[in-house]
Design a protein around this motif. Sequence first.
Motif, PDB file in Angstrom:
ATOM      1  N   TRP A 179       4.002   7.256  -4.683  1.00  0.00           N
ATOM      2  CA  TRP A 179       3.363   6.201  -5.467  1.00  0.00           C
ATOM      3  C   TRP A 179       3.839   6.184  -6.913  1.00  0.00           C
ATOM      4  CZ3 TRP A 179       0.605   7.440  -9.769  1.00  0.00           C
ATOM      5  CH2 TRP A 179       0.192   8.774  -9.893  1.00  0.00           C
ATOM      6  N   SER A 206       0.582   3.398  -3.295  1.00  0.00           N
ATOM      7  CA  SER A 206      -0.409   4.452  -3.107  1.00  0.00           C
ATOM      8  C   SER A 206       0.013   5.474  -2.055  1.00  0.00           C
ATOM      9  CB  SER A 206      -1.768   3.856  -2.735  1.00  0.00           C
ATOM     10  OG  SER A 206      -1.693   3.185  -1.492  1.00  0.00           O
ATOM     11  N   ARG A 250       0.834  -1.205   0.000  1.00  0.00           N
ATOM     12  CA  ARG A 250       0.000   0.000   0.000  1.00  0.00           C
ATOM     13  C   ARG A 250       0.869   1.257   0.000  1.00  0.00           C
ATOM     14  NH1 ARG A 250      -4.371  -0.394   4.066  1.00  0.00           N
ATOM     15  NH2 ARG A 250      -5.406  -1.452   2.356  1.00  0.00           N
TER      16      ARG A 250
END
Length: 131
Positions: free
Chosen positions: A112, A108, A104
């Motif tokens: 990212w 993100s 993650r």
Amino acid sequence: RFRSQQSRLQDILDDSEDSNDDEQCPTAFDSVSSKHSFAVRGGSWCQSYYLEQFMGITILANTILIGVSCDLHPTWSGWLFMDALFALIFTLEMAGKMKVQGLREVFSGPDWSWGWLEAVLVVVAWIELSL
């Protein structure tokens, strides 16, 4: 003189730790104060000073290798081994970041775009090797 520089660096690091407590992975400056070690605050190495230096040199060497392989002896069979070596190094670095920071965070989080660029480049490198 060295002690005063070291204490100034430690003050900077202490100030940055106070403002960046939520970060999983420390900055490159955190490893400068450690005694030439890959271990940085929290045991994380994903952005250590030495790893960043190594990866920068690796990227430069890969770029030079691509240019040389196009101009000099493009049919030499050793280029395949060299390409595989660079692809492996980049894959290991990416996998290490994913393990330390988590998927993650890599894909993100605040950086990212770099995570996705790195992933695409690694996949393209392995596809190129398979052709």
